[in-house]
Design a protein around this motif. Structure first.
Motif, short mmCIF file in Angstrom:
data_model
loop_
_atom_site.label_atom_id
_atom_site.label_comp_id
_atom_site.label_asym_id
_atom_site.label_seq_id
_atom_site.Cartn_x
_atom_site.Cartn_y
_atom_site.Cartn_z
N MET A 1 -34.57 13.74 27.04
CA MET A 1 -33.99 12.40 26.96
C MET A 1 -34.15 11.87 25.53
O MET A 1 -35.21 12.00 24.92
CB MET A 1 -34.67 11.46 27.95
N PHE A 2 -33.09 11.24 25.04
CA PHE A 2 -33.10 10.67 23.69
C PHE A 2 -32.73 9.19 23.77
O PHE A 2 -32.42 8.66 24.84
CB PHE A 2 -32.10 11.42 22.80
N THR A 3 -32.77 8.51 22.62
CA THR A 3 -32.44 7.09 22.59
C THR A 3 -31.20 6.79 21.76
O THR A 3 -30.69 5.68 21.80
CB THR A 3 -33.61 6.27 22.01
N GLY A 4 -30.74 7.75 20.98
CA GLY A 4 -29.59 7.51 20.12
C GLY A 4 -29.94 6.84 18.81
O GLY A 4 -29.06 6.37 18.09
N ILE A 5 -31.24 6.78 18.48
CA ILE A 5 -31.68 6.24 17.20
C ILE A 5 -31.96 7.43 16.27
O ILE A 5 -32.95 8.15 16.45
CB ILE A 5 -32.95 5.37 17.34
N VAL A 6 -31.07 7.65 15.32
CA VAL A 6 -31.17 8.82 14.44
C VAL A 6 -32.43 8.72 13.60
O VAL A 6 -32.69 7.71 12.95
CB VAL A 6 -29.93 8.92 13.53
N GLU A 7 -33.23 9.81 13.59
CA GLU A 7 -34.47 9.82 12.82
C GLU A 7 -34.28 10.36 11.42
O GLU A 7 -35.00 9.97 10.49
CB GLU A 7 -35.51 10.68 13.53
N GLU A 8 -33.30 11.24 11.27
CA GLU A 8 -33.17 11.93 9.99
C GLU A 8 -31.80 12.59 9.91
O GLU A 8 -31.23 12.99 10.94
CB GLU A 8 -34.26 12.99 9.88
N ILE A 9 -31.25 12.69 8.71
CA ILE A 9 -30.05 13.49 8.49
C ILE A 9 -30.50 14.84 7.93
O ILE A 9 -31.14 14.92 6.89
CB ILE A 9 -29.09 12.81 7.49
N GLY A 10 -30.19 15.90 8.69
CA GLY A 10 -30.53 17.25 8.27
C GLY A 10 -29.33 17.94 7.63
O GLY A 10 -28.21 17.43 7.67
N THR A 11 -29.57 19.11 7.06
CA THR A 11 -28.52 19.88 6.41
C THR A 11 -28.48 21.28 6.99
O THR A 11 -29.52 21.95 7.09
CB THR A 11 -28.77 19.98 4.89
N VAL A 12 -27.29 21.71 7.41
CA VAL A 12 -27.14 23.07 7.93
C VAL A 12 -27.35 24.05 6.78
O VAL A 12 -26.66 24.00 5.76
CB VAL A 12 -25.74 23.27 8.56
N HIS A 13 -28.32 24.95 6.94
CA HIS A 13 -28.62 25.94 5.90
C HIS A 13 -27.80 27.21 6.11
O HIS A 13 -27.05 27.62 5.23
CB HIS A 13 -30.12 26.26 5.91
N THR A 14 -27.94 27.82 7.28
CA THR A 14 -27.18 29.03 7.58
C THR A 14 -26.62 28.96 9.00
O THR A 14 -27.14 28.24 9.86
CB THR A 14 -28.04 30.30 7.46
N ILE A 15 -25.55 29.72 9.22
CA ILE A 15 -24.92 29.81 10.54
C ILE A 15 -24.63 31.28 10.83
O ILE A 15 -24.04 31.99 10.00
CB ILE A 15 -23.61 29.02 10.61
N LYS A 16 -25.07 31.73 12.01
CA LYS A 16 -24.67 33.05 12.49
C LYS A 16 -23.73 32.83 13.66
O LYS A 16 -24.15 32.32 14.71
CB LYS A 16 -25.90 33.85 12.92
N LYS A 17 -22.46 33.18 13.49
CA LYS A 17 -21.46 32.91 14.51
C LYS A 17 -21.09 34.16 15.28
O LYS A 17 -20.90 35.23 14.72
CB LYS A 17 -20.20 32.31 13.87
N GLY A 18 -21.00 34.00 16.61
CA GLY A 18 -20.38 34.99 17.47
C GLY A 18 -18.98 34.52 17.77
O GLY A 18 -18.49 33.56 17.17
#
Length: 217
Positions: A1-18
């Motif tokens: 369960m979450f509250t919808g209050i964003v704690e931090e903006i992260g950055t996508v480093h790598t993606i492995k896609k199927g």
């Protein structure tokens, strides 16, 4: 369960896609302060499970159903994402009940700066409009917001300065897609009343209804 209050903006480093799945490595700091393997972290409103982590990033797998039903498949290395840890039992409830289970992908069809606010019109699936309530809650990319207006296309939200600065919504433009989660209370109520309409007679309060409800012997 979450509250919808964003704690931090992260950055996508790598993606492995199927073909219909992916593995994300996301760089961040604050949400890693007490992280454990198996913890839930909301990524742009999508509840993901931490499979591995270090001091600077965590890894989460995106299964086919989530890949198809959310905007995560549009991410690229360098994309910014809203992050929120699951709510602690002793934490403040600053937003509203957010499950991290996205209802649909919405499209931003208008962005209008007005004074210190930014009004944003979002188009969504018509069959979900019954979950929209004026002044009610809505989650957009993991951010708890108040519905400012409702139209035939969808709904309007208003971003205050802190939301513009502290979430990815401040950088969204017309044509961008967002994850939308409707208020779970509205979904429960619709489910309850739709089920009642299909199982109970439509003639109002009758002796038969009273008997079935246990009021008559």
């Amino acid at each position: 369960m979450f509250t919808g209050i964003v704690e931090e903006i992260g950055t996508v480093h790598t993606i492995k896609k199927g073909s219909t799945s992916m593995q994300l490595t996301i760089r961040c700091s604050h949400v890693l302060s007490d992280v454990k393997k198996g913890d839930s972290i909301s990524v742009n409103g999508v509840c993901l499970t931490v499979s591995e982590f270090s001091k600077t990033e965590f890894i989460a797998d995106v299964m086919p159903e989530t890949f198809k039903a959310t905007t995560l498949f549009t991410l690229n290395p360098g994309s910014h994402v809203n992050l929120e840890r699951a709510m602690a039992a002793n934490g403040r409830f600053g937003g509203h009940f957010v499950t991290g289970h996205v209802d649909c992908i919405g499209e931003i069809v208008a962005v209008r700066p007005i004074e210190n606010a930014v009004y944003m019109d979002i188009q969504m699936e018509p069959e979900l409009h019954s979950h929209l309530v004026p002044k009610g809650s809505i989650t957009v990319d993991g951010t708890s917001l108040t519905i400012f207006g409702i139209s035939e296309q969808g709904f309007t939200i208003s971003l205050i300065p802190v939301t513009q600065a502290d979430s990815v919504l401040g950088h969204k433009r017309v044509g961008d897609y967002v994850n939308v989660e409707c208020d779970i209370l509205a979904k429960y109520l619709e489910r309850i009343f739709s089920k009642k309409q299909t199982t109970e007679p439509t003639g109002g309060l009758t002796m038969d209804v009273l008997a079935k409800s246990g009021f008559l012997d």
